[in-house]
Design an enzyme around this catalytic site. Sequence first.
Site, PDB file in Angstrom:
ATOM      1  N   TRP A 134      54.127  85.410  41.050  1.00  0.00           N
ATOM      2  CA  TRP A 134      55.222  86.033  40.194  1.00  0.00           C
ATOM      3  C   TRP A 134      54.474  87.211  39.478  1.00  0.00           C
ATOM      4  O   TRP A 134      55.391  88.035  38.914  1.00  0.00           O
ATOM      5  CB  TRP A 134      55.692  84.973  39.121  1.00  0.00           C
ATOM      6  CG  TRP A 134      54.561  84.266  38.539  1.00  0.00           C
ATOM      7  CD1 TRP A 134      54.264  82.902  39.030  1.00  0.00           C
ATOM      8  CD2 TRP A 134      53.831  84.494  37.382  1.00  0.00           C
ATOM      9  NE1 TRP A 134      52.959  82.533  37.993  1.00  0.00           N
ATOM     10  CE2 TRP A 134      52.852  83.720  37.035  1.00  0.00           C
ATOM     11  CE3 TRP A 134      53.823  85.811  36.641  1.00  0.00           C
ATOM     12  CZ2 TRP A 134      51.909  83.940  36.235  1.00  0.00           C
ATOM     13  CZ3 TRP A 134      52.746  86.062  35.599  1.00  0.00           C
ATOM     14  CH2 TRP A 134      51.750  85.114  35.407  1.00  0.00           C
ATOM     15  N   ASN A 135      53.518  87.587  39.441  1.00  0.00           N
ATOM     16  CA  ASN A 135      52.945  88.226  38.493  1.00  0.00           C
ATOM     17  C   ASN A 135      53.042  89.762  38.693  1.00  0.00           C
ATOM     18  O   ASN A 135      53.321  90.813  37.823  1.00  0.00           O
ATOM     19  CB  ASN A 135      51.370  88.137  38.086  1.00  0.00           C
ATOM     20  CG  ASN A 135      50.510  88.171  39.369  1.00  0.00           C
ATOM     21  OD1 ASN A 135      51.157  87.850  40.297  1.00  0.00           O
ATOM     22  ND2 ASN A 135      49.356  88.321  38.950  1.00  0.00           N
ATOM     23  N   GLY A 210      47.728  83.483  45.320  1.00  0.00           N
ATOM     24  CA  GLY A 210      48.129  82.447  44.026  1.00  0.00           C
ATOM     25  C   GLY A 210      46.727  81.993  43.679  1.00  0.00           C
ATOM     26  O   GLY A 210      45.918  82.301  43.507  1.00  0.00           O
ATOM     27  N   SER A 211      47.274  80.535  43.411  1.00  0.00           N
ATOM     28  CA  SER A 211      46.090  79.794  42.662  1.00  0.00           C
ATOM     29  C   SER A 211      45.163  79.133  43.744  1.00  0.00           C
ATOM     30  O   SER A 211      45.510  79.126  44.928  1.00  0.00           O
ATOM     31  CB  SER A 211      46.630  78.541  41.993  1.00  0.00           C
ATOM     32  OG  SER A 211      47.398  77.681  42.789  1.00  0.00           O
ATOM     33  N   GLU A 232      44.359  85.750  48.603  1.00  0.00           N
ATOM     34  CA  GLU A 232      43.891  86.188  47.158  1.00  0.00           C
ATOM     35  C   GLU A 232      44.152  85.463  46.286  1.00  0.00           C
ATOM     36  O   GLU A 232      45.359  85.196  45.926  1.00  0.00           O
ATOM     37  CB  GLU A 232      44.545  87.523  47.230  1.00  0.00           C
ATOM     38  CG  GLU A 232      43.834  88.644  46.443  1.00  0.00           C
ATOM     39  CD  GLU A 232      44.620  88.655  44.873  1.00  0.00           C
ATOM     40  OE1 GLU A 232      43.982  87.781  44.026  1.00  0.00           O
ATOM     41  OE2 GLU A 232      45.680  88.964  44.619  1.00  0.00           O
ATOM     42  N   LEU A 233      42.946  84.658  45.650  1.00  0.00           N
ATOM     43  CA  LEU A 233      43.106  83.777  45.004  1.00  0.00           C
ATOM     44  C   LEU A 233      42.807  84.323  43.257  1.00  0.00           C
ATOM     45  O   LEU A 233      43.000  85.224  42.990  1.00  0.00           O
ATOM     46  CB  LEU A 233      42.431  82.385  45.175  1.00  0.00           C
ATOM     47  CG  LEU A 233      42.593  82.084  46.714  1.00  0.00           C
ATOM     48  CD1 LEU A 233      42.021  80.945  46.957  1.00  0.00           C
ATOM     49  CD2 LEU A 233      44.339  82.005  47.004  1.00  0.00           C
ATOM     50  N   CYS A 266      45.171  89.165  38.659  1.00  0.00           N
ATOM     51  CA  CYS A 266      44.139  88.434  39.103  1.00  0.00           C
ATOM     52  C   CYS A 266      42.763  89.082  38.903  1.00  0.00           C
ATOM     53  O   CYS A 266      41.486  88.453  38.784  1.00  0.00           O
ATOM     54  CB  CYS A 266      44.218  88.119  40.661  1.00  0.00           C
ATOM     55  SG  CYS A 266      45.636  86.924  40.797  1.00  0.00           S
TER      56      CYS A 266
END
Length: 447
Positions: A134-135, A210-211, A232-233, A266
């Site tokens: 969402w960012n 995401g996470s 890509e975490l 991130c």
Amino acid sequence: MSLYAVVDPATGETVQEYPTATDQQIEEALASASKAFKEWSKTTTVADRAALIRKVGQLHAERAEELAKIIEREMGKPFDDAKGEVEFSAAIYEYYADNAEKFLADEPIDLLDGEGSAVIKRTPVGVLLGIMPWNYPYYQVARFAGPNLTLGNTIVLKHAPQCPESAAAMQKIFDDAGYPKGAYVNVYATNEQIADAIADPRVQGVSLTGSERAGAAVAEIAGRNLKKVVLELGGSDPFIVLSTDNLDETVEAAFSGRFENTGQACNAAKRFIVAADIYDDFLAKFTERVLGAAGSLAPLSSVAAAERLEQQVQKAVDSGAKLVSAGERKGAHFPPGVLTGVTPESPSYKEELFGPVATVYKVADEDEAVELANDTPFGLGSYVFTADQEQALRVADKIEAGMVFVNVVGADGVELPFGGVKRSGFGRELGRFGIDEFVNKKLIRVG
């Protein structure tokens, strides 16, 4: 309430709900994407597809204000920042339109023995599944969809549950640009439906931003089904300050590196590692700058995000850290703050703080700075500030991260590869490397 809904974080108001996809709709999406790959991808040239992706970029630029207002509602991004994100996304699409033919050109191989020729042809692999956060609702999609649609892969896209309106707006853009049905398909899917889609033999690869938890879950399913993934975490990027010719400028860079997107990036600078001889002056000026931002920051993406950050900060304080803060949390609005005295025993030492809180450490020298910078499970980005250029390059070589920025922040570019190592994931997006992830590098050897 529906899984997919626009909830304005500034007010807590539920603006609109969107129906979650049925299993039949997910099946139709996969079938449509598979059909488009077999037909559209096989009958178009790279130049044809570059023209389509260029139109996508143009439509982003033309609709920038409308698109910006959507994510202002969805995740609280200030309008000017949101518009900047849309414009950067448009630049990504244009970059791949400009460079796709060069990036995907046949690559001859010089033979060591024997007669004839050998060449590598870069071709698409099939249907790809994208799982987005969402960012940065537009930018994240652009760096995945831009290269892969130009290559000829087709895409099924699951956006974050709080971004259904921007997801729909992007679907309309791809449709209006002239893509055939199935080339790009947005789905309001559940996690269970996505797990089934990853395992589906029609899907050839998965990209997730995401996470750590989400990345591990996706990678586990993909691994069992022999699917490639790009992940890509999270990140806990170090910002090392060893020396400076202008402390005020360095402090401003540190602030910008931490507080862009209200700290919800991130690759934001999160751990400030400062040499002892300038630590006190840096901390004083940096703290003043951070506290001075009170009242001007946007809300976090949701009340839940603010509550999660509040719990992390409280755990750090309970473990002996000192917090200097501009106030108390009010709904999704989180006050800017600075943490010091965080020890390796503190829970937050190894965690990513996703919001407007900076952690500052004092180190004796370059070696201790590098050791602390690398003492993290993450390895996404990093920043090195020093007046000594030889030291800058020396430290940059020692940092365990996918990206190192020296004496600069906010220097991301469409041509620069983005990605990390360790628990920050693997694979690269953007630049030449971004179009080379989900590609069949087919060898043709002629005798």
